[in-house]
Enzyme design. Structure first.
Site, mmCIF file in Angstrom:
data_model
loop_
_atom_site.group_PDB
_atom_site.id
_atom_site.type_symbol
_atom_site.label_atom_id
_atom_site.label_comp_id
_atom_site.label_asym_id
_atom_site.label_seq_id
_atom_site.Cartn_x
_atom_site.Cartn_y
_atom_site.Cartn_z
ATOM 1 N N ARG A 49 65.053 -7.226 44.840
ATOM 2 C CA ARG A 49 65.119 -6.607 46.295
ATOM 3 C C ARG A 49 66.393 -6.246 46.809
ATOM 4 O O ARG A 49 66.595 -5.333 47.529
ATOM 5 C CB ARG A 49 64.735 -7.973 47.090
ATOM 6 C CG ARG A 49 63.350 -8.496 47.061
ATOM 7 C CD ARG A 49 62.973 -9.469 48.087
ATOM 8 N NE ARG A 49 62.884 -8.846 49.344
ATOM 9 C CZ ARG A 49 62.118 -9.487 50.295
ATOM 10 N NH1 ARG A 49 61.641 -10.500 50.268
ATOM 11 N NH2 ARG A 49 61.933 -8.830 51.509
ATOM 12 N N ASP A 177 58.832 -20.683 27.281
ATOM 13 C CA ASP A 177 59.529 -21.925 27.442
ATOM 14 C C ASP A 177 60.723 -21.693 26.793
ATOM 15 O O ASP A 177 60.872 -21.787 25.300
ATOM 16 C CB ASP A 177 58.645 -22.960 26.780
ATOM 17 C CG ASP A 177 59.184 -24.532 27.341
ATOM 18 O OD1 ASP A 177 60.210 -24.457 27.316
ATOM 19 O OD2 ASP A 177 58.384 -25.302 27.166
ATOM 20 N N HIS A 178 61.965 -21.911 27.261
ATOM 21 C CA HIS A 178 63.176 -21.434 26.515
ATOM 22 C C HIS A 178 63.571 -22.570 25.660
ATOM 23 O O HIS A 178 64.397 -22.263 24.635
ATOM 24 C CB HIS A 178 64.390 -21.123 27.432
ATOM 25 C CG HIS A 178 64.749 -22.573 28.156
ATOM 26 N ND1 HIS A 178 64.395 -22.915 29.628
ATOM 27 C CD2 HIS A 178 65.716 -23.440 27.707
ATOM 28 C CE1 HIS A 178 64.838 -23.892 29.918
ATOM 29 N NE2 HIS A 178 65.923 -24.522 28.874
ATOM 30 N N LYS A 182 65.413 -22.627 20.932
ATOM 31 C CA LYS A 182 66.659 -23.392 20.622
ATOM 32 C C LYS A 182 66.598 -23.352 19.050
ATOM 33 O O LYS A 182 65.322 -23.926 18.531
ATOM 34 C CB LYS A 182 66.488 -24.800 21.272
ATOM 35 C CG LYS A 182 66.961 -24.674 22.766
ATOM 36 C CD LYS A 182 66.926 -25.968 23.376
ATOM 37 C CE LYS A 182 67.505 -25.975 24.769
ATOM 38 N NZ LYS A 182 68.626 -25.168 25.170
ATOM 39 N N GLU A 216 69.605 -35.367 32.033
ATOM 40 C CA GLU A 216 70.629 -34.466 32.675
ATOM 41 C C GLU A 216 71.642 -35.383 33.437
ATOM 42 O O GLU A 216 71.364 -36.272 34.041
ATOM 43 C CB GLU A 216 69.940 -33.603 33.787
ATOM 44 C CG GLU A 216 68.826 -32.801 32.844
ATOM 45 C CD GLU A 216 68.066 -31.695 33.947
ATOM 46 O OE1 GLU A 216 68.466 -30.808 33.888
ATOM 47 O OE2 GLU A 216 67.154 -32.144 34.679
ATOM 48 N N HIS A 240 58.680 -28.530 29.003
ATOM 49 C CA HIS A 240 59.715 -28.697 27.554
ATOM 50 C C HIS A 240 59.124 -29.864 26.831
ATOM 51 O O HIS A 240 58.962 -29.743 25.626
ATOM 52 C CB HIS A 240 60.929 -28.954 28.336
ATOM 53 C CG HIS A 240 61.355 -27.720 29.079
ATOM 54 N ND1 HIS A 240 61.318 -26.410 28.769
ATOM 55 C CD2 HIS A 240 62.195 -27.673 30.226
ATOM 56 C CE1 HIS A 240 61.711 -25.674 29.819
ATOM 57 N NE2 HIS A 240 62.390 -26.295 30.524
#
Length: 489
Positions: A49, A177-178, A182, A216, A240
């Site tokens: 945008r 899914d990042h 890995k 985390e 994940h």
């Protein structure tokens, strides 16, 4: 083997001025370019945008690369920036899509196709697909990549998937899914299926239990509205963690092919036993300290919410089972949370004890072997073995647990530590779906997670508080310890 697809010669990035693009996508693409992995013909068109022209978009990209990509990986950055162009777009209406299509077509004839990376709010998925169809950007040579979140439950996920399927067949849809990008996650497949050492003992006869932890140290990080609607179960477990579980538990595929690999993963997801409320723990952090620094509680970060307390979980632990022949009776302990003592993602495979110890009369303590697969922040694989302590003595053989460590950066000297999105963007451009998630996987994941949430609601389960900097509520420790299991810390 299916015929390889042609690499796309145009890449269209939706949400190109957003945080994900600046931190991950643009740096990943620049790094791929520096390594000579992008075709010289590939053009990258950004859209969002924000009202800017090509030059302003390139300046924004340059600032992002200087901030997020190490200097040694920016070789030829000027050439990469010349690949970039930009077209402003309000995806909620059809008005701007014709101009976007003109911009795409300006960037080459598109003989090899267009890859689209869609990183927008889920509410815009439907309007964006409709706009792309209206502008003729959904043809046979176009493939679509979707960034999570893909819904908040099975029903909303189906709505999104139906909208995308209206324009693209499944073999041209790439759900990302990042974690699957890995290196160590991919190495899990190599560890299992390229070494005869593990696969014969990768079953309930030899494995006692499996632990998967995604911890985390951060809190909300400006994601207040999103996270309070999602919570740890939807944000981490549904995607994940279930993907990691599926890779650990899957049967050997017939080949390293997108269909074969994903067929085996979905069998695992469908074999997950419905979880009872007593097999889960939820928590929500309160003020505490992380690495010596005072941090606020979730209630303070969230702020006023119409005078009501939030019941969103920032921590969850689950005891899961895969009900099939290989894993019958082997618990999978899943644990994830925010404001935990350290940032770590790891898989721990705990083997059973030896059936008989010949060293027992000597007072030697036997510990079961343990395989630890570290995914972040360090990528490594460690196998603990029992060994004799060196020395002479008349007290018999003394044993001690010793690790065999493989630190991935050390094992492959000279290899860059890559951003996970590099692998996935390259596969998107090349048309390889192996490391992307298929619709039936997503829906099997949501079905399992929805049943957990339904059990929480039926039992009136609310999160227990835990102090930031701890490993979650004490009930999470008890969840494992009542089975004689200790969390790996």
């Amino acid at each position: 083997m299916p015929e390889p697809k042609l690499s796309a010669d145009r890449l269209l990035l939706f949400g190109a001025t957003g945080d994900l693009s600046r931190r991950m996508l643009l740096p990943s693409l620049c790094a791929l370019d520096a390594d000579g992995l992008l075709s010289p013909d590939l053009k990258i068109i950004g859209t969002a945008r924000s009202d800017m022209d090509d030059a302003e978009f390139r300046n924004m990209a340059r600032e992002a690369l200087e901030q997020y990509l190490p200097s040694e990986r920016r070789g030829g950055m000027a050439d990469f920036l010349n690949r970039l162009s930009y077209q402003p777009l309000d995806a909620s209406t059809l008005d701007g899509f014709d101009k976007l299509a003109e911009k795409v077509r300006e960037n080459g004839p598109g003989e090899h196709g267009l890859a689209i990376f869609l990183s927008t709010a889920p509410s815009l998925f439907g309007p964006t697909i409709a706009g792309l169809k209206h502008a003729g950007l959904t043809g046979d040579n176009v493939r679509m990549c979707l960034e999570k979140p893909l819904g908040t439950d099975l029903e909303s996920s189906c709505v999104i998937n139906d909208a995308v399927a209206d324009a693209f067949p499944e073999d041209r849809i790439f759900r990302i899914d990042h974690y699957l990008g890995k290196e160590t996650v991919q190495n899990l497949l190599a560890l299992r299926f390229a070494n005869i050492l593990f696969e014969p003992i990768w079953n309930s006869n030899y494995i006692d239990h499996v632990q998967i932890t995604v911890a985390e140290t951060v809190g909300l990080e400006g994601r207040v509205a999103f996270y309070d609607d999602a919570g740890a179960l939807r944000d981490m477990v549904q995607n994940h963690m279930l993907q990691l579980l599926a890779l650990v538990a899957m049967e050997p595929p017939t080949s390293f092919d997108a269909t074969a690999v994903r067929d085996e993963k979905v069998k695992v997801l469908r074999a997950l036993r419905e979880v009872q409320a007593s097999e889960t723990v939820t928590g929500q952090y309160r003020a505490g300290a992380i690495q010596g620094q005072a941090v606020p509680g979730y209630d303070e970060e969230l702020g006023p919410k119409d005078g009501k307390d939030s019941n969103t979980e920032t921590f969850t632990a689950i005891k899961a089972h895969v009900d099939n022949w290989r894993w019958k009776g082997v618990p999978f302990y899943l644990r994830t949370g925010k404001r935990l003592p350290e940032r770590v993602t790891e898989i721990v495979v705990k083997f059973r004890c030896v059936p008989h110890s010949i060293f027992e009369d000597m007072g030697a303590t036997m510990l079961p072997n343990r395989l630890v697969i570290g995914i972040q922040p360090q990528e490594n694989i460690s196998l603990s073995l029992m060994a004799k302590v060196p020395g002479l003595g008349r007290d018999g053989v003394r044993l001690r647990e010793v690790p065999l460590d493989i630190a991935m950066p050390d094992a492959f000297v000279g290899q860059h530590r890559r951003i996970a999105y590099e692998r996935l963007l390259l596969d998107l451009i090349d048309g390889d779906q192996t490391l992307f998630v298929r619709r039936d996987e997503v829906e099997a994941q949501w079905q399992w997670v929805d049943a957990i949430r339904a059990a929480w609601d039926a039992d009136g389960l609310t999160p227990k508080t835990y102090t930031a900097g701890s490993w979650g509520p004490s009930a999470a420790i008890a969840l494992a310890e009542r089975d004689g299991v200790s969390w790996h810390e």
